[in-house]
Design a protein around this motif. Structure first.
Motif, PDB file in Angstrom:
ATOM      1  N   LEU A 207     -32.124  -8.555  -0.785  1.00 49.33           N
ATOM      2  CA  LEU A 207     -31.286  -8.470   0.413  1.00 49.33           C
ATOM      3  C   LEU A 207     -31.908  -9.304   1.529  1.00 49.33           C
ATOM      4  N   ASN A 208     -31.107 -10.237   2.063  1.00 48.81           N
ATOM      5  CA  ASN A 208     -31.630 -11.177   3.048  1.00 48.81           C
ATOM      6  C   ASN A 208     -30.499 -11.590   3.990  1.00 48.81           C
ATOM      7  N   ILE A 209     -30.826 -12.438   4.953  1.00 47.31           N
ATOM      8  CA  ILE A 209     -29.831 -12.876   5.936  1.00 47.31           C
ATOM      9  C   ILE A 209     -29.071 -14.107   5.470  1.00 47.31           C
ATOM     10  N   GLY A 210     -29.397 -14.608   4.302  1.00 47.50           N
ATOM     11  CA  GLY A 210     -28.712 -15.771   3.757  1.00 47.50           C
ATOM     12  C   GLY A 210     -29.097 -15.983   2.310  1.00 47.50           C
ATOM     13  N   GLU A 211     -28.343 -16.833   1.610  1.00 48.14           N
ATOM     14  CA  GLU A 211     -28.577 -17.048   0.187  1.00 48.14           C
ATOM     15  C   GLU A 211     -29.694 -18.048  -0.098  1.00 48.14           C
TER      16      GLU A 211
ATOM     17  N   LYS B 225     -34.507 -18.635   3.602  1.00 49.06           N
ATOM     18  CA  LYS B 225     -34.008 -17.705   4.607  1.00 49.06           C
ATOM     19  C   LYS B 225     -34.950 -16.507   4.749  1.00 49.06           C
TER      20      LYS B 225
ATOM     21  N   ASN C 233     -31.202 -14.428  -3.415  1.00 48.31           N
ATOM     22  CA  ASN C 233     -30.897 -13.656  -2.218  1.00 48.31           C
ATOM     23  C   ASN C 233     -29.439 -13.206  -2.213  1.00 48.31           C
TER      24      ASN C 233
ATOM     25  N   GLU D  61     -26.562 -11.205   0.561  1.00 50.81           N
ATOM     26  CA  GLU D  61     -26.326 -10.731   1.918  1.00 50.81           C
ATOM     27  C   GLU D  61     -25.675  -9.354   1.876  1.00 50.81           C
ATOM     28  N   GLY D  62     -25.705  -8.674   3.017  1.00 48.29           N
ATOM     29  CA  GLY D  62     -25.146  -7.329   3.071  1.00 48.29           C
ATOM     30  C   GLY D  62     -23.701  -7.267   2.614  1.00 48.29           C
ATOM     31  N   LYS D  63     -22.928  -8.297   2.935  1.00 45.92           N
ATOM     32  CA  LYS D  63     -21.512  -8.315   2.552  1.00 45.92           C
ATOM     33  C   LYS D  63     -21.314  -8.425   1.046  1.00 45.92           C
ATOM     34  N   ASP D  64     -22.365  -8.835   0.336  1.00 43.60           N
ATOM     35  CA  ASP D  64     -22.256  -9.002  -1.115  1.00 43.60           C
ATOM     36  C   ASP D  64     -22.386  -7.682  -1.873  1.00 43.60           C
TER      37      ASP D  64
END
Length: 235
Positions: A192-196, A200, A223, A225-228
């Motif tokens: 989990l990160n702020i970008g792929e 990042k 990586n 993201e939260g939306k994933d």
């Protein structure tokens, strides 16, 4: 004809842990036991209060009760409460697990106290530095044909500041749980990160990404993201 094997599990229940305990806890216990005859439970808490609630719930099956007049509330300071209440229900429950008198433990009580009690009475997996809390989130199958309808995330609160090594440990624990408990043949592990992109996040996440790329036995997808998470991108 293949003989059907019935597994029997003995679950230690912290009957005094959680909101509106023991009433709400015992409602769940009664429903679970009525649904599964092979399920055995040990209730830890105020014996008189537990018996009264079970009677009110019209539960007539024999059930073991380990009595204690100490329990930890949701407002208690976990560390202080464990020191001042050595016979708290959550402590006795973890001791039953340690002694092999239970196969699993369920508590809806004070999370910090549960983690600390487990750390005091249960052995860590060899090589693992920190305990991890895991949570299962629903994930839509239609976004990804590989989605199993849920995603396991850890750690969700046991450790505030993690090193790259500890994050890799969480990946291995989650991978094992997903394959052995959830039945996923080859769990997809994401960070989990702020970008792929690999670069990042801060230094900790960048290093963790590199470690996971080379981690044996881990199907690392990179990586996420939260939306994933609700899209079922990772398991």
């Amino acid at each position: 004809m293949k003989k059907e094997v019935t597994m029997e599990y003995r679950i230690a229940i912290d009957a005094m842990g959680g909101d509106n305990a023991p009433h709400e806890i015992l409602k769940g216990v009664v429903n679970a036991v009525n649904d599964d005859d092979s399920l055995q439970v040990v209730l830890i808490g105020d014996q008189e209060a537990i018996k009264k609630e079970l009677k009110d719930l019209h539960f007539n099956k024999d059930v073991e009760i380990v009595h204690t007049d100490q329990w930890i509330t949701m407002d208690d300071s976990p560390k202080k409460a464990l020191q001042e209440k050595p016979n708290a229900s959550i402590i006795l429950a973890t001791q039953l697990l340690h002694q092999g008198k239970a196969d699993a433990l369920v508590s809806a009580g004070n999370t910090g106290a549960t983690v600390l009690a487990a750390a005091q009475n249960l052995q860590m997996i060899e090589g693992i530095e920190r305990a991890g809390l895991a949570a299962i989130y629903p994930a839509a199958r239609f976004h990804n044909p590989e989605s199993h309808g849920f995603a396991l995330m850890l750690d969700v609160g046991a450790t505030l500041h993690c090193t790259p090594k500890q994050l890799v440990h969480f990946a291995y624990m989650g991978n094992y749980y997903a394959s052995h408990v959830l039945g996923i043949e080859r769990p997809r592990v994401g960070l989990l990160n702020i970008g792929e992109e690999e670069t990042k996040g801060g230094e900790t996440l960048v290093k963790t990404h590199q470690y996971l790329k080379n981690a044996p036995g881990i199907y690392f997808i990179g990586n996420v993201e939260g939306k994933d998470i609700p899209k079922g991108v990772a398991d």
